[in-house]
Design a protein around this motif. Structure first.
Motif, PDB file in Angstrom:
ATOM      1  N   ASN C 161       0.829  -1.206   0.000  1.00  0.00           N
ATOM      2  CA  ASN C 161       0.000   0.000   0.000  1.00  0.00           C
ATOM      3  C   ASN C 161       0.861   1.253   0.000  1.00  0.00           C
ATOM      4  O   ASN C 161       0.583   2.211  -0.723  1.00  0.00           O
ATOM      5  CB  ASN C 161      -0.908   0.024   1.234  1.00  0.00           C
ATOM      6  CG  ASN C 161      -1.931  -1.077   1.194  1.00  0.00           C
ATOM      7  OD1 ASN C 161      -2.232  -1.592   0.127  1.00  0.00           O
ATOM      8  ND2 ASN C 161      -2.453  -1.451   2.338  1.00  0.00           N
ATOM      9  N   GLY C 162       1.902   1.214   0.824  1.00  0.00           N
ATOM     10  CA  GLY C 162       2.764   2.385   0.938  1.00  0.00           C
ATOM     11  C   GLY C 162       3.434   2.739  -0.374  1.00  0.00           C
ATOM     12  O   GLY C 162       3.480   3.901  -0.780  1.00  0.00           O
ATOM     13  N   GLY C 167       3.688   6.048  -5.547  1.00  0.00           N
ATOM     14  CA  GLY C 167       3.452   6.258  -6.962  1.00  0.00           C
ATOM     15  C   GLY C 167       2.381   7.315  -7.185  1.00  0.00           C
ATOM     16  O   GLY C 167       2.528   8.225  -8.005  1.00  0.00           O
ATOM     17  N   ASP C 168       1.288   7.227  -6.389  1.00  0.00           N
ATOM     18  CA  ASP C 168       0.220   8.217  -6.503  1.00  0.00           C
ATOM     19  C   ASP C 168       0.731   9.609  -6.190  1.00  0.00           C
ATOM     20  O   ASP C 168       0.343  10.598  -6.808  1.00  0.00           O
ATOM     21  CB  ASP C 168      -0.923   7.871  -5.544  1.00  0.00           C
ATOM     22  CG  ASP C 168      -1.630   6.590  -5.946  1.00  0.00           C
ATOM     23  OD1 ASP C 168      -2.306   5.984  -5.089  1.00  0.00           O
ATOM     24  OD2 ASP C 168      -1.479   6.195  -7.126  1.00  0.00           O
ATOM     25  N   LEU C 169       1.603   9.669  -5.175  1.00  0.00           N
ATOM     26  CA  LEU C 169       2.154  10.956  -4.762  1.00  0.00           C
ATOM     27  C   LEU C 169       2.911  11.611  -5.911  1.00  0.00           C
ATOM     28  O   LEU C 169       2.731  12.798  -6.202  1.00  0.00           O
ATOM     29  CB  LEU C 169       3.088  10.751  -3.569  1.00  0.00           C
ATOM     30  CG  LEU C 169       3.864  11.982  -3.085  1.00  0.00           C
ATOM     31  CD1 LEU C 169       2.913  12.940  -2.410  1.00  0.00           C
ATOM     32  CD2 LEU C 169       4.963  11.566  -2.128  1.00  0.00           C
ATOM     33  N   PHE C 170       3.753  10.819  -6.574  1.00  0.00           N
ATOM     34  CA  PHE C 170       4.534  11.383  -7.674  1.00  0.00           C
ATOM     35  C   PHE C 170       3.618  11.849  -8.787  1.00  0.00           C
ATOM     36  O   PHE C 170       3.823  12.896  -9.389  1.00  0.00           O
ATOM     37  CB  PHE C 170       5.527  10.348  -8.213  1.00  0.00           C
ATOM     38  CG  PHE C 170       6.567   9.933  -7.202  1.00  0.00           C
ATOM     39  CD1 PHE C 170       7.221   8.724  -7.333  1.00  0.00           C
ATOM     40  CD2 PHE C 170       6.897  10.750  -6.140  1.00  0.00           C
ATOM     41  CE1 PHE C 170       8.185   8.330  -6.418  1.00  0.00           C
ATOM     42  CE2 PHE C 170       7.848  10.361  -5.223  1.00  0.00           C
ATOM     43  CZ  PHE C 170       8.495   9.147  -5.366  1.00  0.00           C
ATOM     44  N   PRO C 177      11.194  11.391  -9.325  1.00  0.00           N
ATOM     45  CA  PRO C 177      12.493  11.131  -8.699  1.00  0.00           C
ATOM     46  C   PRO C 177      13.074   9.827  -9.229  1.00  0.00           C
ATOM     47  O   PRO C 177      12.352   8.849  -9.418  1.00  0.00           O
ATOM     48  CB  PRO C 177      12.157  10.985  -7.212  1.00  0.00           C
ATOM     49  CG  PRO C 177      10.708  11.213  -7.091  1.00  0.00           C
ATOM     50  CD  PRO C 177      10.088  11.178  -8.427  1.00  0.00           C
ATOM     51  N   ARG C 178      14.372   9.830  -9.455  1.00  0.00           N
ATOM     52  CA  ARG C 178      14.989   8.653 -10.064  1.00  0.00           C
ATOM     53  C   ARG C 178      15.660   7.759  -9.042  1.00  0.00           C
ATOM     54  O   ARG C 178      15.833   6.573  -9.264  1.00  0.00           O
ATOM     55  CB  ARG C 178      16.051   9.114 -11.078  1.00  0.00           C
ATOM     56  CG  ARG C 178      15.462   9.817 -12.245  1.00  0.00           C
ATOM     57  CD  ARG C 178      15.301   8.869 -13.419  1.00  0.00           C
ATOM     58  NE  ARG C 178      14.495   9.490 -14.439  1.00  0.00           N
ATOM     59  CZ  ARG C 178      13.305   9.035 -14.810  1.00  0.00           C
ATOM     60  NH1 ARG C 178      12.798   7.971 -14.267  1.00  0.00           N
ATOM     61  NH2 ARG C 178      12.621   9.664 -15.744  1.00  0.00           N
ATOM     62  N   THR C 179      16.117   8.346  -7.954  1.00  0.00           N
ATOM     63  CA  THR C 179      16.872   7.537  -6.990  1.00  0.00           C
ATOM     64  C   THR C 179      16.357   7.767  -5.573  1.00  0.00           C
ATOM     65  O   THR C 179      15.887   8.839  -5.230  1.00  0.00           O
ATOM     66  CB  THR C 179      18.361   7.917  -7.004  1.00  0.00           C
ATOM     67  OG1 THR C 179      18.455   9.332  -6.831  1.00  0.00           O
ATOM     68  CG2 THR C 179      19.024   7.498  -8.281  1.00  0.00           C
ATOM     69  N   ALA C 180      16.481   6.718  -4.777  1.00  0.00           N
ATOM     70  CA  ALA C 180      16.097   6.825  -3.373  1.00  0.00           C
ATOM     71  C   ALA C 180      17.132   6.096  -2.537  1.00  0.00           C
ATOM     72  O   ALA C 180      17.716   5.102  -2.969  1.00  0.00           O
ATOM     73  CB  ALA C 180      14.721   6.207  -3.161  1.00  0.00           C
ATOM     74  N   ARG C 203       8.885  -5.466  -8.567  1.00  0.00           N
ATOM     75  CA  ARG C 203       7.751  -5.834  -9.427  1.00  0.00           C
ATOM     76  C   ARG C 203       6.923  -4.627  -9.840  1.00  0.00           C
ATOM     77  O   ARG C 203       6.089  -4.726 -10.725  1.00  0.00           O
ATOM     78  CB  ARG C 203       6.839  -6.814  -8.671  1.00  0.00           C
ATOM     79  CG  ARG C 203       7.440  -8.199  -8.560  1.00  0.00           C
ATOM     80  CD  ARG C 203       6.414  -9.199  -8.104  1.00  0.00           C
ATOM     81  NE  ARG C 203       6.514  -9.460  -6.676  1.00  0.00           N
ATOM     82  CZ  ARG C 203       5.480  -9.398  -5.849  1.00  0.00           C
ATOM     83  NH1 ARG C 203       4.298  -9.084  -6.278  1.00  0.00           N
ATOM     84  NH2 ARG C 203       5.654  -9.661  -4.571  1.00  0.00           N
ATOM     85  N   LEU C 204       7.144  -3.490  -9.133  1.00  0.00           N
ATOM     86  CA  LEU C 204       6.282  -2.354  -9.414  1.00  0.00           C
ATOM     87  C   LEU C 204       6.939  -1.475 -10.472  1.00  0.00           C
ATOM     88  O   LEU C 204       7.666  -0.532 -10.168  1.00  0.00           O
ATOM     89  CB  LEU C 204       6.047  -1.540  -8.137  1.00  0.00           C
ATOM     90  CG  LEU C 204       5.261  -2.286  -7.052  1.00  0.00           C
ATOM     91  CD1 LEU C 204       5.206  -1.463  -5.788  1.00  0.00           C
ATOM     92  CD2 LEU C 204       3.864  -2.609  -7.525  1.00  0.00           C
ATOM     93  N   ASN C 205       6.688  -1.792 -11.728  1.00  0.00           N
ATOM     94  CA  ASN C 205       7.379  -1.088 -12.807  1.00  0.00           C
ATOM     95  C   ASN C 205       6.923   0.343 -12.990  1.00  0.00           C
ATOM     96  O   ASN C 205       7.614   1.131 -13.614  1.00  0.00           O
ATOM     97  CB  ASN C 205       7.205  -1.857 -14.113  1.00  0.00           C
ATOM     98  CG  ASN C 205       7.921  -3.193 -14.063  1.00  0.00           C
ATOM     99  OD1 ASN C 205       9.040  -3.266 -13.584  1.00  0.00           O
ATOM    100  ND2 ASN C 205       7.266  -4.237 -14.532  1.00  0.00           N
ATOM    101  N   GLN C 206       5.760   0.670 -12.449  1.00  0.00           N
ATOM    102  CA  GLN C 206       5.275   2.022 -12.670  1.00  0.00           C
ATOM    103  C   GLN C 206       5.963   3.027 -11.758  1.00  0.00           C
ATOM    104  O   GLN C 206       5.798   4.221 -11.887  1.00  0.00           O
ATOM    105  CB  GLN C 206       3.759   2.103 -12.471  1.00  0.00           C
ATOM    106  CG  GLN C 206       3.290   1.954 -11.040  1.00  0.00           C
ATOM    107  CD  GLN C 206       3.143   0.496 -10.648  1.00  0.00           C
ATOM    108  OE1 GLN C 206       3.806  -0.385 -11.197  1.00  0.00           O
ATOM    109  NE2 GLN C 206       2.275   0.221  -9.695  1.00  0.00           N
ATOM    110  N   LEU C 207       6.754   2.539 -10.797  1.00  0.00           N
ATOM    111  CA  LEU C 207       7.476   3.466  -9.932  1.00  0.00           C
ATOM    112  C   LEU C 207       8.784   3.853 -10.605  1.00  0.00           C
ATOM    113  O   LEU C 207       9.545   2.991 -11.021  1.00  0.00           O
ATOM    114  CB  LEU C 207       7.755   2.827  -8.574  1.00  0.00           C
ATOM    115  CG  LEU C 207       6.525   2.686  -7.668  1.00  0.00           C
ATOM    116  CD1 LEU C 207       6.911   1.994  -6.384  1.00  0.00           C
ATOM    117  CD2 LEU C 207       5.910   4.024  -7.392  1.00  0.00           C
TER     118      LEU C 207
END
Lengths: 289, 325, 416
Positions: C161-162, C167-170, C177-180, C203-207
């Protein structure tokens, strides 16, 4: 690894280490003279930290200024503690001494918990969030101030022991108990005085520690252990040893955290303790027993 | 021991054996805890009370023993009676290593105590990084059931755990009684009283001190195995904690270091005291955290100051149980 | 902050004098009868002292208001039996045994995963239901227990969920943002989250971002100089943080001292940055920190009822500083009371069966109805994106429940 980064961390380690050294100084003085293992050392420092915070919250007293009253109060407290509680225990076996001070420490920690609650407290001073630039290096202002005070206090202590009569008398008691008694020194009173001085030292360390960390009631035990590591590594009864030990531990923890893993940095200190105990038990600057 | 002491001992034994029949689950869990601390206290006593070596890092052996047996059970399904052997071997080796390093290099007294603390702390942080054993997140053993007795896997009702611990505590008592009167016991007491003198008499102090630490660590490791299968979850932060080491020595120090009954009496008094204080505070409606431990500390202080040899010697004399000491 | 005796619900009558208590109490003389009648006895186990004392006390507030609200809702009497786990696993276990001995019909608690496991075993062994308010370690509901229920997401769920909310936030702020850099506390909770992130993030490619470094730290640490220095050196765009309370405060301060201003501090699902103490300790430095955590639905009718009761009982305080702690603790007791209402009995078996059949749609926390799956786990508890705005935890996502628009990157962002 970026050299500026490493340098920054090393310097931060030195500064923090000097404050650790001051805390250990108190322990070294007590252990070196009175020969009692003060397992309530960290707890005493915690109480000093709370005293500083309370003075700040109630009177707006900057920790620098709080040093004088807190150290003074602690001198009296240390003197009294030694006279009333600890003196009869000097001749007792070690495990009894240990249990005595563990009991004292337990009472201290939980009394603090009762009075102040479990949440962390600190002195909200704006200048604590600032950094000082020194060329390419970025120094934490709070740490810098704390380190300066630590050096100054150590210097004072050194002067006390080297140049005053009281200091000389205390050193005599430490070196040769029987001889001191023969010469007519009131050893019990000097022991109490020493404990008071050690306690005052811890108090100053506590005031300055407020610049570095937030205080919680359960802070004590970890610092007791740290103080012992530093004192053993630096050398028992050696004041410069305590400072050196502190700096060594501060820097090694910082660098171990950087190059190995941050969560394992304390492991390094204990490994160092084990090595020193085995290979050079008198510590780096201590005299051979 | 004299007739009176023997009679009292028999009475105690009967009471202990019959307890599960009359007590509820909560009382049984408290009793099991008392026996656990009586047992570990006894094991520690071998080193301190008999041989005079102060170990403040005994949680090391509880932890290693616990993780050894738990790890085998969790990953390979090997039961505790087999895992016990690994626990024993590991802890004896550890104890021997620490002993060798310390005694060869002439480390004693407070320095030895600090050495043991350092080893325990080092291991604590180390285990936080061993993912195979769960790391800081802890190792959880599956709790199958509680109804039927499965002694092979130490699964069963609380009464089973109680009897296992009772058997352990009783055997520790017997072992220590035997050791005390054996040659080892005499040599140990000589070393404890005056090591240089003992050496002068030709006793190989190194060998006997090593024996003490190895027996002590072996005994403690068994407590660790029990701990693992009783609580079913292990966290390095808790099991190797210096607080645990202090808990282990509280019993013997309060009860009487070097005596046979000291650890048992001390464990009983302390556990009931802690519980009693909690009850009293609850009855008075005081809910401030920390009050209980302050009381606890004060009582501890009192005992240490006024009963320096522990409660047992004074009590035994009062009850007329002592023949000669 | 003087310690004051809180208004205690009357839960025990004084039966034995304190003096004789020491010996007699532990002999297990049958606990003299207290308050007979149709009250449901709920044993509340929380860490009110020790390391997590602050959060435990926060949860306790949720327990304290529950009997009043439940009386109004269902007409049922709930009697609380409070116990302090002292942030220790053993104490948790003995307290749980104690509560059951004294007649607790159901147990609620204990906030911490370690204590939860220990109490779960006791509950399972004694056949008394346990409803976990907050604890994220997944293995608690993987043991095949029949008496353990959890109304809180597991770490993998929290993280899923987090991360989705991130992703929704971006998207909502049109940033990429590219790096974390991932920093986490090295304990049960931090580990569970780390495992979940390592499994789910790839697995989350949309991020759009990659984790360039992972930095773990000791939960009891007082100094994060090294860790922050390392994190700053990665030049990452933002910080992904799994923390507790004290370490979050130390971290934020250290970032200021080292003059590091990434796009933001975002938590995929951990406590700390939305707690009252965080604001008190940091003042305006707490602004813009983001936590994606379960939260109450500000528009739900039950929330409004609870809020009113909270304001009445704790006038100087505000519910939103205890949203999670109070919300889930309250819901746990709600579940117990609701089951009691249906089972019409306090006996363990019917009560447990009734709990298993729970289906509460009018709830306080965001997400689907309170319904336990076969493992005793409630699925579908959602998270909300909570940002610290104007010194207050503010719901910024999902848009439907939002109170304000998210701010990302933080205004003082300096690209590395």
């Amino acid at each position: 690894m970026d050299p500026v980064n490493v340098a920054n961390l090393a310097v931060a380690g030195v500064l923090t280490g000097l404050v650790y050294g001051l805390m250990a100084l108190g322990l070294s003085v007590i252990f070196g003279v009175v020969r009692i293992v003060n397992f309530a050392h960290g707890e005493m420092m915690t109480i000093a930290m709370y005293a500083t915070i309370v003075l700040f919250a109630a009177l707006g007293l900057d920790p620098f200024l709080a040093i004088v009253p807190v150290a003074g109060a602690f001198f009296v407290f240390g003197y009294a503690l030694q006279t009333a509680l600890i003196n009869p225990f000097i001749t007792r076996p070690e495990h009894s001494q240990f249990m005595l001070l563990v009991a004292v420490a337990t009472i201290m920690v939980n009394a603090l918990l009762m009075i102040f609650g479990p949440s962390a407290r600190n002195a909200q001073l704006d200048y604590l969030l600032e950094s000082v630039e020194l060329g390419p290096l970025l120094l934490d202002r709070g740490k810098l101030y704390a380190a300066v005070v630590a050096c100054a206090t150590s210097g004072l202590l050194f002067a006390l022991f080297k140049f005053t009569r009281v200091g000389t008398a205390i050193r005599a008691c430490a070196d040769n108990y029987l001889g001191a008694r023969v010469v007519g020194l009131n050893v019990k009173r000097y022991y109490a005085f020493t404990f008071g001085v050690g306690a005052a030292c811890v108090a100053v360390a506590g005031c300055m520690m407020c610049f570095l960390v937030d205080v919680t009631p359960v802070l004590g035990p970890a610092y007791t252990l740290l103080a012992f590591v530093i004192v053993i590594v630096g050398g028992l009864g050696s004041m410069s040893g305590a400072l050196l030990g502190g700096v060594l531990i501060g820097v090694s923890e910082a660098l171990a955290g950087l190059f190995i893993a941050p969560s394992a940095k304390s492991m390094f200190s204990f490994a160092l303790l084990i090595l020193v105990l085995l290979l050079r038990p008198q510590g780096l600057l201590g005299r051979k027993p | 021991m004299n007739r009176r002491a023997a009679a009292l001992l028999a009475l105690l034994a009967t009471a202990l054996l019959a307890l599960p029949a009359v007590a509820g689950s909560y009382v049984l869990s408290v009793a099991t805890l008392i026996l656990f601390f009586a047992y570990t206290g006894q094991a520690w006593n071998v080193m301190m009370g008999f041989a005079g070596q102060l170990s403040l890092g005994h949680s090391l052996y509880v932890g290693v023993g616990a993780y050894a047996a738990a790890g085998l059970y969790f990953h390979y399904g090997i039961g505790p009676w087999a895992g016990l052997w690994l626990a024993l071997v590991l802890c004896v080796l550890l104890g021997a290593a620490i002993g060798f390093l310390a005694f060869r290099f002439g480390i004693s007294g407070v320095y030895f105590a600090l050495l043991t603390i350092a080893f325990a702390e080092f291991t604590r942080i180390g285990f936080d990084h061993i993912d195979w054993l769960g790391g800081p997140g802890g190792l959880f053993i599956k709790v199958a059931q509680r109804e039927h007795l499965d002694l092979a896997n130490l699964r069963g009702p609380p009464a089973m755990f109680y009897y296992v611990m009772l058997a352990l505590a009783a055997s520790a008592f017997a072992l220590c009684a035997w050791l005390l009167r054996s040659r080892a016991g005499y040599y140990w007491q000589a070393i404890r009283e005056d090591e240089p003198a003992a050496q002068a008499l030709g006793i190989n102090t190194f060998r006997w001190k090593m024996l003490a630490i190895m027996i002590s660590s072996a005994m403690t490791s068994v407590a660790g195995v029990f701990f693992a299968f009783y609580y079913n979850n292990l966290f390095p932060e808790q099991i190797f904690n210096i607080g645990r080491s202090i808990e282990i020595i509280l019993g013997p120090v309060i009860g009487g270091v070097g005596t046979l009954f000291g650890p048992i009496l001390g464990a009983a008094v302390l556990t009931m005291l802690a519980d009693g204080i909690t009850e009293a505070l609850a009855a008075l409606g005081i809910e401030i955290p920390g009050v209980k431990q302050v009381f606890y500390g004060i009582v501890l202080l009192g005992v240490v100051m006024f009963l320096p040899h522990g409660i047992w010697p004074t009590l035994a004399r009062r009850l007329g149980l002592e023949t000669k000491r | 902050m003087a310690r004051m005796l809180m208004a205690l619900p009357k839960r025990r009558r004084v039966l034995q004098t304190a003096g004789a208590v020491a010996a007699l109490s532990t002999l297990g003389f049958p606990a003299l009868v207290r308050g007979q009648g149709s009250a449901l006895k709920v044993g509340v186990l929380l860490p009110r002292s020790g390391f997590q004392g602050f959060i435990g006390q926060s949860c306790q507030k949720g327990a304290d208001i529950a009997p009043g609200v439940i009386k109004d809702l269902f007409g049922i009497n709930v009697e609380l039996m409070n116990a302090d786990t002292e942030t220790s696993v053993e104490t948790a276990r003995t307290r749980a045994e104690r509560l059951i001995q004294e007649g607790a019909h159901v147990l609620v608690g204990p906030f911490d995963s370690g204590a939860a496991s220990a109490i779960a075993q006791v509950a399972e062994q004694r056949g008394v239901p346990l409803i976990i308010n907050i604890a994220a370690a997944p293995q608690i509901t993987e043991q095949g227990y029949g008496y353990v229920f959890r109304n809180f997401p597991t770490a993998p769920e929290l993280v899923t969920n987090g991360l989705a909310l991130i992703g929704d936030l971006f998207q909502a702020t049109s940033t990429v943002p590219r790096t974390a850099v991932y920093m986490h506390v090295n304990d049960t909770f931090g580990q569970a989250n780390t495992k979940a992130i390592q499994a789910i993030l790839p697995r989350l490619n949309q991020l759009p971002f990659k984790v360039v470094d992972t930095i773990a730290y000791d939960p009891a640490t007082k100094d994060l100089t090294v860790e922050v220095s390392k994190a700053k050196a990665t030049k990452a765009d933002f910080v992904l943080l799994v923390s507790r309370l004290n370490d979050a405060i130390i971290l934020r301060r250290e970032m200021v001292k080292q003059r590091w201003n990434p796009m933001g501090l975002v938590s995929p699902g951990s406590p700390g940055m939305y707690e009252e103490q965080f604001y008190k300790a940091l003042g305006k430095l707490s602004e813009y920190c983001i936590s994606n955590v379960p939260w109450y639905d500000p528009k739900a009718p039950l929330t409004k009822t609870v809020e009113a009761a909270f304001r009445k009982q704790f006038p100087g305080d505000s519910l939103k500083f205890h949203a999670l702690n109070v919300g889930f603790t309250f819901e746990a007791i709600l579940i117990a009371a609701d089951a009691y209402r249906r089972a019409k009995s306090t006996a363990a078996k019917p009560l447990t069966d009734a709990i298993r059949q729970t289906n509460i749609t009018s709830r306080m926390m965001l997400g689907g109805p309170i319904k336990f799956n076969a493992k005793g786990q409630v699925e579908g508890i959602g998270s909300a994106c909570i940002q610290n705005l104007k010194l207050s935890p503010t719901v910024v996502l999902p848009a439907a429940a939002a109170e304000a628009k998210p701010v990302f990157p933080a205004p003082d962002y300096k690209p590395a």
